[in-house]
Structure formats: structure tokens, C-alpha cells
Design an enzyme around this catalytic site. Structure first.
Site, PDB file in Angstrom:
ATOM      1  N   ASP A   1       3.247   0.656  12.579  1.00 13.16           N
ATOM      2  CA  ASP A   1       2.031   0.115  11.958  1.00 13.16           C
ATOM      3  C   ASP A   1       1.726  -1.315  12.418  1.00 13.16           C
ATOM      4  O   ASP A   1       0.614  -1.799  12.223  1.00 13.16           O
ATOM      5  CB  ASP A   1       2.153   0.136  10.426  1.00 13.16           C
ATOM      6  CG  ASP A   1       2.009   1.537   9.859  1.00 13.16           C
ATOM      7  OD1 ASP A   1       1.676   2.456  10.626  1.00 13.16           O
ATOM      8  OD2 ASP A   1       2.242   1.713   8.648  1.00 13.16           O
TER       9      ASP A   1
ATOM     10  N   ARG B   1      -9.515   0.685   3.390  1.00 15.28           N
ATOM     11  CA  ARG B   1      -8.572   1.665   2.845  1.00 15.28           C
ATOM     12  C   ARG B   1      -7.227   1.024   2.565  1.00 15.28           C
ATOM     13  O   ARG B   1      -6.530   1.424   1.640  1.00 15.28           O
ATOM     14  CB  ARG B   1      -8.352   2.802   3.864  1.00 15.28           C
ATOM     15  CG  ARG B   1      -9.423   3.853   3.853  1.00 15.28           C
ATOM     16  CD  ARG B   1      -8.972   5.034   4.670  1.00 15.28           C
ATOM     17  NE  ARG B   1      -7.571   5.310   4.372  1.00 15.28           N
ATOM     18  CZ  ARG B   1      -6.728   5.931   5.182  1.00 15.28           C
ATOM     19  NH1 ARG B   1      -7.137   6.356   6.338  1.00 15.28           N
ATOM     20  NH2 ARG B   1      -5.480   6.118   4.834  1.00 15.28           N
TER      21      ARG B   1
ATOM     22  N   LYS C   1       0.841  -1.209   0.000  1.00 19.06           N
ATOM     23  CA  LYS C   1       0.000   0.000   0.000  1.00 19.06           C
ATOM     24  C   LYS C   1       0.872   1.254   0.000  1.00 19.06           C
ATOM     25  O   LYS C   1       0.750   2.110  -0.859  1.00 19.06           O
ATOM     26  CB  LYS C   1      -0.900  -0.016   1.239  1.00 19.06           C
ATOM     27  CG  LYS C   1      -1.510   1.322   1.612  1.00 19.06           C
ATOM     28  CD  LYS C   1      -2.229   1.228   2.947  1.00 19.06           C
ATOM     29  CE  LYS C   1      -2.622   2.562   3.528  1.00 19.06           C
ATOM     30  NZ  LYS C   1      -1.510   3.303   4.147  1.00 19.06           N
ATOM     31  N   ASN C   2       1.756   1.341   0.989  1.00 18.64           N
ATOM     32  CA  ASN C   2       2.527   2.576   1.116  1.00 18.64           C
ATOM     33  C   ASN C   2       3.500   2.770  -0.045  1.00 18.64           C
ATOM     34  O   ASN C   2       3.797   3.901  -0.431  1.00 18.64           O
ATOM     35  CB  ASN C   2       3.252   2.619   2.470  1.00 18.64           C
ATOM     36  CG  ASN C   2       2.278   2.880   3.617  1.00 18.64           C
ATOM     37  OD1 ASN C   2       1.131   3.278   3.389  1.00 18.64           O
ATOM     38  ND2 ASN C   2       2.724   2.650   4.843  1.00 18.64           N
TER      39      ASN C   2
ATOM     40  N   ARG D   1       0.225  14.947  13.095  1.00 14.24           N
ATOM     41  CA  ARG D   1       1.028  14.518  11.951  1.00 14.24           C
ATOM     42  C   ARG D   1       1.441  15.754  11.141  1.00 14.24           C
ATOM     43  O   ARG D   1       0.954  15.980  10.025  1.00 14.24           O
ATOM     44  CB  ARG D   1       0.244  13.518  11.091  1.00 14.24           C
ATOM     45  CG  ARG D   1      -0.120  12.254  11.850  1.00 14.24           C
ATOM     46  CD  ARG D   1      -0.887  11.269  11.022  1.00 14.24           C
ATOM     47  NE  ARG D   1      -0.024  10.420  10.227  1.00 14.24           N
ATOM     48  CZ  ARG D   1      -0.464   9.386   9.499  1.00 14.24           C
ATOM     49  NH1 ARG D   1      -1.746   9.098   9.461  1.00 14.24           N
ATOM     50  NH2 ARG D   1       0.375   8.651   8.809  1.00 14.24           N
TER      51      ARG D   1
ATOM     52  N   CYS E   1      -5.393   8.670   8.807  1.00 15.85           N
ATOM     53  CA  CYS E   1      -5.816   8.128  10.096  1.00 15.85           C
ATOM     54  C   CYS E   1      -5.522   9.088  11.238  1.00 15.85           C
ATOM     55  O   CYS E   1      -4.471   9.735  11.258  1.00 15.85           O
ATOM     56  CB  CYS E   1      -5.088   6.805  10.353  1.00 15.85           C
ATOM     57  SG  CYS E   1      -5.710   5.465   9.340  1.00 15.85           S
TER      58      CYS E   1
HETATM   59  C1  UD1 Z   1       4.232   6.874   6.944  1.00 13.73           C
HETATM   60  C2  UD1 Z   1       3.278   5.740   6.628  1.00 13.73           C
HETATM   61  C3  UD1 Z   1       2.585   5.263   7.889  1.00 13.73           C
HETATM   62  C4  UD1 Z   1       3.599   4.898   8.954  1.00 13.73           C
HETATM   63  C5  UD1 Z   1       4.608   6.017   9.164  1.00 13.73           C
HETATM   64  C6  UD1 Z   1       5.752   5.615  10.080  1.00 13.73           C
HETATM   65  C7  UD1 Z   1       2.551   6.220   4.376  1.00 13.73           C
HETATM   66  C8  UD1 Z   1       1.477   6.744   3.484  1.00 13.73           C
HETATM   67  N1  UD1 Z   1       2.294   6.266   5.690  1.00 13.73           N
HETATM   68  O1  UD1 Z   1       3.464   7.935   7.479  1.00 13.73           O
HETATM   69  O2  UD1 Z   1       1.798   4.118   7.549  1.00 13.73           O
HETATM   70  O3  UD1 Z   1       2.928   4.682  10.183  1.00 13.73           O
HETATM   71  O4  UD1 Z   1       5.191   6.389   7.898  1.00 13.73           O
HETATM   72  O5  UD1 Z   1       6.377   4.487   9.602  1.00 13.73           O
HETATM   73  O6  UD1 Z   1       3.585   5.769   3.909  1.00 13.73           O
HETATM   74  N2  UD1 Z   1       6.792  14.228  11.554  1.00 13.73           N
HETATM   75  C9  UD1 Z   1       7.008  15.555  11.858  1.00 13.73           C
HETATM   76  N3  UD1 Z   1       7.126  16.437  10.833  1.00 13.73           N
HETATM   77  C10 UD1 Z   1       7.043  16.068   9.529  1.00 13.73           C
HETATM   78  C11 UD1 Z   1       6.825  14.713   9.226  1.00 13.73           C
HETATM   79  C12 UD1 Z   1       6.702  13.811  10.262  1.00 13.73           C
HETATM   80  O7  UD1 Z   1       7.086  15.933  13.026  1.00 13.73           O
HETATM   81  O8  UD1 Z   1       7.143  16.927   8.638  1.00 13.73           O
HETATM   82  C13 UD1 Z   1       6.687  13.238  12.652  1.00 13.73           C
HETATM   83  C14 UD1 Z   1       5.317  12.552  12.688  1.00 13.73           C
HETATM   84  O9  UD1 Z   1       4.386  13.296  13.428  1.00 13.73           O
HETATM   85  C15 UD1 Z   1       5.667  11.241  13.345  1.00 13.73           C
HETATM   86  C16 UD1 Z   1       7.075  10.936  12.811  1.00 13.73           C
HETATM   87  O10 UD1 Z   1       7.583  12.190  12.384  1.00 13.73           O
HETATM   88  O11 UD1 Z   1       5.754  11.414  14.735  1.00 13.73           O
HETATM   89  C17 UD1 Z   1       7.117   9.973  11.662  1.00 13.73           C
HETATM   90  O12 UD1 Z   1       6.231  10.375  10.631  1.00 13.73           O
HETATM   91  P1  UD1 Z   1       6.437   9.960   9.130  1.00 13.73           P
HETATM   92  O13 UD1 Z   1       7.525   8.949   9.013  1.00 13.73           O
HETATM   93  O14 UD1 Z   1       6.531  11.192   8.301  1.00 13.73           O
HETATM   94  O15 UD1 Z   1       5.064   9.219   8.820  1.00 13.73           O
HETATM   95  P2  UD1 Z   1       4.089   9.395   7.599  1.00 13.73           P
HETATM   96  O16 UD1 Z   1       4.855   9.699   6.362  1.00 13.73           O
HETATM   97  O17 UD1 Z   1       2.968  10.297   7.992  1.00 13.73           O
END
Ligand code: UD1
Length: 422
Positions: free
Chosen positions: A307, A399, A24-25, A125, A120
Site C-alpha cells: 500500500d 474512501r 482504515k483497515n 484478488r 480497488c
Molecule cells: C489487505 C488490505 C490491503 C493491502 C493487502 C496487502 C484490507 C481491507 N485490505 O487486502 O489494503 O494492500 O491486505 O497488505 O485490509 N490472495 C489469494 N487468495 C486469497 C487471498 C489473497 O491468492 O484467498 C492473494 C492476493 O491476490 C494477493 C495476496 O494474496 O496477491 C495478498 O492478499 P491479501 O493479504 O489477502 O490482501 P487483502 O486482504 O485483499
């Protein structure tokens, strides 16, 4: 309004063979990445899940030609007709990964207007690191009423992420592959789907080196050709099936996997007393003689994935002894455990730590999924419980999991989907 529920009659052992769908991702990053090509891209092994259908609509709304055959798990994207750089709010808010259209449209058109993503509700986030990357690449970034407006062709640079972010790393990669000059990403995420996106980009002529380490080097290329690419198997679906097999004290052979992506989970299942064996792309999970308690602490890859925290903590509610689960990535990811208290789970939650006292039995109850992996965890809870469990808000599960109940039923589970008036 009608809603769908899963009705699970528990305590059925899972036995037999199953296989894992495409990631998916990975797919949700590779599909926007195809917008960077100057010819058609054929993407194979795209799972037939709701998030992909939303992406298909977004691609068309941008002017791309798309042919998606869910039954064949095949999507062909011709981005040469893309004329719009704006994603609508109604589409973007449906899922988190819509943020990838920022990097992809910026790389293709030098301009993007993309609403802040939905997805979610598992805690804050923010996307400040994505913004930081776009700004470093020389793009003007402004907020326009809940959307991010990006303007200016990216120019290669060095970007040091303040924290490890999967989405930020991939978005920077997308914006940088066609940039003028070279880009270096430090403190990059190392998740399997980061590598998959880099491999896809390289297959169409990009030059991305180091994906899978914390330093990714990108040589900007003016032109990327079309191509054919096969998405890797879904790491989280693999883990969910492994945990479901363990939870039902079953014996399941899971095909189409990449066992090295599963090492953090495999180590924990072995520590619990579950038998896990691997051979090439096959993982077999068998019940040992006991499920011992665990300490789990979620981390970025190659650590234990957030996850899979929800599915494994569902399993731990029935392990012998006290388990402690620390969630380090997202701040609100224990809702499944609160729901499971209705089923007899004994849980104490304090901040980002859940302490779980194993019980000998769970009983079926009505529970509600509030996010994708919460839904998967509640299905696992229902498989373990005595009696019937009803999991509502199945749309969260749809989803991100392709045919989850069909796959589990083929292994001996008893799950039916019902539609009810709400
Ligand atoms: C992606 C995955 C999700 C998974 C997550 C962590 C997809 C579509 N989703 O989500 O399934 O749970 O990786 O493996 O691939 N953060 C910040 N600032 C930013 C970006 C992130 O503070 O600009 C923080 C987030 O709040 C979180 C951490 O960094 O605490 C990790 O987030 P991130 O790796 O970016 O997750 P996603 O890309 O949202």
C-alpha cells in the site's frame, strides 16, 4: 453527473505538525468483529472515511443498532438485534473489506450470504484461502450467483494458509473465536491490523494468542461480552504523510503514530537520504541534502507494504539515479506511474517491475486516480510538480484517507477541491 477533482499547486514545502487518524483497515475488520459480541461495543478512533459509512449501512441492514458519530470518531454497535445473515450486492461490491462479514456472520449466526467483494482494481484478488478456512472449520461453502453462501457452526481445526493473506487470516479468526474447540492458523499474516483485531477480540473475552507471529492459536468461546476499544493509528496514512513530507523537501512532525509499524518505510527513507527521527508516538521527517535512488520490493509485514509502494514510487520519480520497484503482492499496481508519465516521469514497466529514471522536475498535468493508493501517489506527484496538477476521481481517495487535503494544506500545501460536470 458531477465529479470532484483536487487542484494542486505544486512545489510548496510542507512544514509543521500533523496527526494520523485511526486505521482504515483495522476499523474495517473490527467493526464486523463487533457482531460477534453479546453486548454493545464502543469503537473509538474510527476514521471518518467513505468505507466506514458503507459499513454503517451494512450493519443496519443486518439488524444491528448503530450509532456513529463521525465528528467524535466513535461508533457504538449493538449486535444483539442482528437478524439477517445476508449482505446486499450493492453494498458489498463497494469495498474489499465486505468479505469480513462472511467470518463475522458465520461466527455469530452459523450462516452467511455475502456477495464477492469489490474494492480497488489492483489486479486479481481471489478469496480461495478464505473459502479454504471456512471449509476447514466445517462450514458448507457454496457459490450462489456471485455470492458466497456459508452454512454450519464453525468447529475448531488447524488451517495452514497456502500464502500469506491479511483478509484470509482475519476472516478465519472471526469465524473461529466462537467456534466449538480450538483453532490453529499457520502461515498467518502479521500485519498490525491483524494484531489490532486480535486485541479487540481479546478485550471482549476471546482467547486469541500469537497474533503478530505466523501462528495464531484461538480457543473457541461460546460467549463474548461487549466492550470499549480504541483502533490503532493508520499505518498507511502515516507512511503517506511521511512520503509527502520527504517529497516536498519539508520538515514535518507527525503525531499519533506507532513508529515500529513504520520501520520498513523509515529504513528506505533513511537510505534515500531523508532524515527520520522518532520519539514515543511521534515521527519527524526532514529533508536531507539529496534524494538517492532505491530498490523497493513489496512484501508482507514486516516487509515493505504494497500500500506504500505507489506513494514511494511517486517520490522516486524525482530521486537521483535509477530506482527499481518490484511489486510482489498485487499484479496491477503501477497505474499511478503511467499517469505520471504525463507529468514528465520516466518509467519503464515490465510485468511486476517498474524501472524509474529520476528526473529533476515534474510538471503539473491532468491525471486520473484509478484506485485509492494511486490517488494518494498522484497527490504526492502534484505536491512535487511545477505548476498545477488536477487529480480526478477523488472518490477513491475519500474512501480511505480522512481529510487528506485539509491535513496537507495545514502544512502549507495548496490544494483545492472543485466540483465539475462530467
Ligand atoms: C489487505 C488490505 C490491503 C493491502 C493487502 C496487502 C484490507 C481491507 N485490505 O487486502 O489494503 O494492500 O491486505 O497488505 O485490509 N490472495 C489469494 N487468495 C486469497 C487471498 C489473497 O491468492 O484467498 C492473494 C492476493 O491476490 C494477493 C495476496 O494474496 O496477491 C495478498 O492478499 P491479501 O493479504 O489477502 O490482501 P487483502 O486482504 O485483499
Amino acid at each position: 453527473m458531477t465529479v470532484q477533482k483536487l487542484v494542486i499547486v505544486g512545489e510548496k514545502q510542507l512544514k509543521g505538525e500533523t496527526s494520523v487518524s485511526g486505521g482504515k483497515n483495522s476499523s474495517l475488520a473490527i467493526i464486523p468483529a463487533a457482531l460477534l459480541a453479546d453486548g454493545p461495543c464502543t469503537i473509538e478512533n474510527v476514521p471518518d472515511i467513505q468505507d466506514i459509512h458503507v459499513f454503517e449501512t451494512i450493519l443496519r441492514s443486518l439488524g444491528a443498532e448503530v450509532s456513529y458519530q463521525p465528528a467524535e470518531r466513535l461508533m457504538v454497535i449493538d449486535p444483539r438485534t442482528v437478524s439477517s445473515c445476508t449482505v446486499s450486492y450493492d453494498l458489498a461490491r463497494q469495498l474489499r473489506a465486505s468479505y469480513y462479514f462472511m467470518g463475522a456472520l458465520l461466527g455469530r449466526l452459523g450462516e452467511a450470504n455475502v456477495p464477492l467483494p469489490g474494492g480497488c482494481d489492483i489486479g486479481a484478488r481471489p478469496i480461495d484461502q478464505h473459502r479454504k478456512a471456512f471449509t476447514a472449520l466445517g462450514t458448507q461453502v457454496s457459490d450462489t450467483g456471485g455470492a458466497l453462501a456459508l452454512k454450519g457452526n464453525p468447529v475448531g481445526t488447524r488451517i495452514n494458509f497456502d500464502l500469506v493473506t491479511v483478509g484470509g487470516t482475519i476472516n478465519a479468526m472471526l469465524a473461529a473465536v466462537r467456534a466449538k474447540g480450538n483453532t490453529v492458523l499457520s502461515n498467518a499474516a502479521r500485519e498490525p491490523h491483524v494484531v489490532d483485531v486480535a486485541n479487540f477480540l481479546n478485550s471482549i473475552g476471546a482467547r486469541v494468542r500469537g497474533a503478530g507471529t505466523d501462528t495464531i492459536r484461538i480457543e473457541g468461546r461460546g460467549h463474548l461480552r461487549g466492550g470499549i476499544y480504541t483502533v490503532i493509528p493508520d499505518q498507511i496514512e502515516t507512511g503517506t504523510l511521511m512520503i509527502a513530507a520527504a517529497a516536498t523537501r519539508g520538515d514535518v512532525v507527525i503525531r499519533d503514530t506507532i513508529p515500529t509499524h513504520m520501520e520498513a518505510l523509515t529504513a528506505k527513507l533513511l537510505e534515500m537520504g531523508v532524515k527520520v527521527t522518532t520519539d514515543d508516538d511521534v515521527i519527524r521527517v526532514q529533508f536531507g541534502d539529496i534524494h538517492r535512488n532505491l530498490q523497493i520490493s513489496t512484501q508482507e509485514y514486516p516487509g515493505f507494504p504494497t500500500d506504500l509502494q505507489q506513494p514511494i514510487s511517486a517520490l522516486l520519480t524525482r530521486a537521483k539515479g535509477t530506482s527499481v520497484v518490484t511489486e510482489n503482492i498485487f499484479s496491477n499496481r503501477f497505474k499511478h506511474l503511467q499517469e505520471m508519465e504525463r507529468m514528465g516521469a520516466l518509467v519503464r514497466i515490465s510485468g511486476n517491475v517498474a524501472t524509474i529514471e529520476g528526473v529533476t522536475q515534474l510538471r503539473g498535468a491532468q491525471v486520473s486516480a484509478s484506485d485509492l493508493r494511486c490517488g494518494a501517489a498522484l497527490v504526492i506527484a502534484g505536491l512535487m510538480a511545477r505548476g498545477t496538477t488536477e487529480v480526478d476521481h477523488v472518490e477513491y481517495i475519500d474512501r480511505g484517507y480522512e481529510q487528506l487535503e485539509e491535513k496537507l494544506n495545514a502544512l502549507g500545501a495548496d490544494i483545492t477541491r472543485t466540483t465539475v460536470e462530467e
